[in-house]
Design an enzyme around this catalytic site. Structure first.
Site, short mmCIF file in Angstrom:
data_model
loop_
_atom_site.label_atom_id
_atom_site.label_comp_id
_atom_site.label_asym_id
_atom_site.label_seq_id
_atom_site.Cartn_x
_atom_site.Cartn_y
_atom_site.Cartn_z
N SER A 64 42.42 -48.60 -28.12
CA SER A 64 43.58 -49.38 -28.56
C SER A 64 44.29 -48.68 -29.72
CB SER A 64 43.13 -50.80 -28.93
OG SER A 64 44.23 -51.67 -29.03
N ASP B 191 45.53 -53.59 -17.98
CA ASP B 191 45.58 -53.87 -19.42
C ASP B 191 46.87 -54.63 -19.74
OD1 ASP B 191 45.55 -53.86 -22.19
OD2 ASP B 191 44.94 -51.76 -22.34
N HIS C 57 41.95 -54.60 -21.08
CA HIS C 57 42.06 -53.87 -22.34
C HIS C 57 40.71 -53.33 -22.83
CE1 HIS C 57 44.11 -52.48 -25.85
NE2 HIS C 57 43.40 -53.24 -26.68
#
Length: 250
Positions: A105, A193, A225
């Protein structure tokens, strides 16, 4: 001063520089904690020193410390990662010629920016569901906001305003600076995601193709994600990252 969690491999010898993984957390306004992290532990068992720094902008150290990271994607937050590596080298933990940056991320974004901003610091970089284009991310988030005015203010304060901060956002978007990358890159991304859209990874890969960067791209079908949530994905990701690190840090 910055706080970080340091994991030492079983074969660690004090005063002898070891291959090292710096693993910035996601968020970025979250934090690494003194709790079990299976991915970090796995890498430590492979013989790497693993460091998880709470750079400026991390939560848990007061409002001023968190706000010090606002609009610092690729800026002061990135500099804190650089300083972490420098500190570990100075203290004898880390071999300066064998450092890789690995993250998911925001951490994946930081991995790519590390390759771009400090190309001599790292031997390789791994981005898992990382952000690659800031303006496109902000626009994606804007489309999905429930309370648009409130959340737009948060986005603009924390990352930047696509209108008034465009130059800064573009300067700190990895996909727009792939030509500066000189080290091997691994991109891992889930096709489903909803936090960092899969298109972010594809934008980065397209840019790297044009510049001839040495990269690997692993698509995780039907994965969201968290790229290490499903058993099959864990096997794929752990195996690929272990191989990639071994090829570049041994």
């Amino acid at each position: 001063s910055l706080r970080a969690y340091l994991l030492l491999p079983e074969n660690f010898v004090e005063g002898q520089g070891h291959p090292t993984i710096i693993m910035p957390h996601g968020g970025p306004h979250a934090r690494s904690r003194a709790t079990y992290n299976d991915f970090a532990q796995y890498l430590a068992t492979r013989g790497y020193v693993v460091v998880m720094p709470n750079y400026r902008g991390s939560a848990g150290y007061g409002q001023a410390f968190e706000e010090a990271g606002y609009k610092q994607w690729g800026g002061l937050m990135q500099d804190d990662l650089t300083d972490t590596v420098t500190y570990l080298v100075d203290k004898g933990y880390t071999d300066p010629k064998r450092v890789c940056i690995v993250g998911g991320s925001y951490g994946g974004y930081a991995a790519l920016m590390g390759a771009i901003k400090t190309p001599d610091l790292y031997r390789c970089a791994v981005s898992l569901n990382g952000v690659t284009h800031l303006v496109k991310l902000i626009k994606h988030d804007q489309k999905n906001l429930v309370d648009k005015e409130d959340w737009e203010e948060v986005l603009f304060r924390r990352i930047g305003n696509p209108d008034t901060d465009r130059a800064m956002l573009d300067q700190n978007s990895p996909a727009l600076h792939a030509d500066k990358i000189r080290i091997p890159i691994m991109i891992i991304a889930g096709t489903e995601d909803e936090v960092v859209p899969f298109s972010q990874a594809k934008t980065m890969v397209k840019a790297m193709k044009k510049t001839g960067v040495d990269y690997e791209f692993i698509e995780l079908e039907d994965t969201g994600h968290n790229p290490i949530y499903y058993r099959d994905d864990i096997k794929t990701v752990y195996g690929a990252v272990e191989r990639f690190l071994s090829e570049n840090l041994r």
